[in-house]
Write a protein that holds these residues in place. Structure first.
Motif: not given
Ligand SMILES: Cc1cc2nc3c(=O)[nH]c(=O)nc-3n(C[C@H](O)[C@H](O)[C@H](O)COP(=O)(O)OP(=O)(O)OC[C@H]3O[C@@H](n4cnc5c(N)ncnc54)[C@H](O)[C@@H]3O)c2cc1C
Length: 391
Positions: A53, A318, A320, A365-370
């Motif tokens: 998340t 941000r 994560q 940037n709210e895109t998860p970085d796997r």
């Protein structure tokens, strides 16, 4: 977060320290397997990572905005911009915001937002005798507050020293003390919404070396937690053989953990049981509040305030989290290098926190970085990997 800061700021040794501390690893390995040890190793593997998340801390250099503003015929009490300290300061901030609302003696209020700030403001207003309706675009578990680490961190990215007014420290302290006291009321509740858990800050520096280490590099962010030393526990050094970690020392402290899934459920249940109403609604501009029947509105829109109120003083920071499956008996936290691990009832938080508070600053940037999440989980695995016994 104090331990981590002191720890990082005092020249923690790097990865080479892993497994090299004299006398530590042998004993450490055996303690990891010791059934009587209080520290059950975390089973960190990629297949146990059940989600990743991202959350944006709503940071304001001048500190949270808690003030009244007249908008047409409405009185808006703003309560947003709590950076990385929103959960921790929530009850204290709610007390200030509701206090400002009470100055006009309303019988009812609207609260915009159902995150940490919205729910605690709504409950505080109810307890002051008001009828409360929450209007919000999202509710738990979809709000950003649901994606927080869940630790007592009342001065984490809460303001910049050079941008606060002279009364900020006192106001912050009052909010932090009010919140700290309010959270005690949740201890021992079913579901453990709030509990004390141990944290271990790992270091190869002895207490004497730590003391002599150069002071933490100033980042400009306000550091205020020292004001609460009379109500928070001290950290204790555990030397080689006294802890299972690969560093020579582990500095153990106890802190409040927020099991956010249960805490938010309890806050919402309490609100509904007391007669509160929740109305799903999105506000596109400040004038949309004219649709509300309530004259007094408490605005708890968090990072959403930047767009809604066109308040560019709200800066995204941000963060994560990689979530590992919770483990029975694992209820502690570890700070190691730039990794923050916190075992909660609703998941084991694995978080890269960077070298200092600038990490993630102004990154929306709210895109998860796997890939980054997997790297962090591998670091946790390395920390708990069995180490060879001494010859
Ligand atoms: C990675 C990370 C870790 C963190 N860890 C911690 C921690 O351990 N301890 C701690 O104390 N704090 C922590 N924080 C900080 C904390 O999460 C925030 O300060 C807090 O969640 C802010 O709460 P909020 O209610 O203001 O905002 P939100 O949770 O974002 O809630 C805002 C509410 O307003 C609504 N809303 C917004 N805009 C509109 C609109 N236009 N119309 C209608 N509704 C709207 C939303 O739908 C939502 O209901 C962390 C933050 C991050 C990112």
């Amino acid at each position: 977060m104090m331990d981590r800061r002191s720890f990082l700021g005092r020249g923690m040794l790097g990865a080479g320290a892993l497994g090299l501390s004299a006398g530590g690893p042998t004993r450490a390995a055996s303690l990891l397997l010791d059934r009587d040890s209080h520290i059950i190793p975390i089973r960190a593997s990629i297949d146990r990572m059940f989600r990743v998340t991202v959350c944006l801390r709503p940071f304001r250099a001048a500190g949270p905005r808690i003030e009244a503003e007249e908008v047409g015929r409405k009185l808006v009490i703003h309560n947003y911009g709590h950076g990385g300290s929103g959960w921790s300061l929530s009850w204290g901030s709610a007390a200030v915001a509701v206090g400002k609302a009470m100055e006009v003696s309303p019988k009812e209020v609207a609260v915009i937002g159902a995150g940490a700030m919205g729910l605690t403001a709504a409950l505080t207003a109810q307890r002051a005798g008001l009828a409360v309706t929450i209007y919000a675009k999202e509710q738990f578990p979809d709000v950003r507050s649901a994606r927080a680490t869940g630790t007592w961190s009342p001065d984490s990215r809460v303001a910049m020293e050079k941008d606060v007014d002279s009364g900020f420290g006192d106001r912050w302290e009052s909010m932090a003390r009010t919140s700290f006291a309010a959270f005690q009321g949740f201890l021992g509740s079913a579901g453990d919404p709030v509990e004390w858990t141990d944290r271990y800050a790992l270091s190869d520096l002895s207490p004497v070396q730590r003391q002599a280490a150069p002071p933490e590099e100033a980042t400009g962010f306000s550091r205020l937690e020292h004001r609460l030393h009379d109500i928070t526990p001290r950290s204790q050094p555990l030397g080689p053989g006294e802890h299972p970690f690969p560093t020579a020392f582990a500095y153990r402290n106890s802190s409040l953990t927020f099991n956010v899934a249960d805490l938010s459920r309890q806050l919402m249940s309490d609100f509904l049981i007391a007669g509160g109403k929740v109305v799903p609604m999105t506000f596109h501009e400040p004038n949309d509040i004219m649709k509300l029947k309530q004259k007094v509105i408490i605005n708890c829109t968090g990072y959403g305030a930047r767009a809604l109120w066109k308040d560019e003083s709200v800066i995204p920071v941000r963060g994560q989290i990689a979530w590992l499956i919770p483990q029975a008996g694992v209820t502690y936290g570890v700070y190691h290098k730039s990794l923050n691990i916190l075992a909660r009832r609703d998941g084991i938080v694995v978080q890269e926190v960077g070298e200092n508070d600038w990490f993630g600053y102004n990154d929306a940037n709210e895109t998860p970085d796997r890939q980054a999440a997997e790297t962090s989980v591998r670091q946790v695995a390395e920390l708990f990997a069995p180490r060879p016994a001494a010859a």
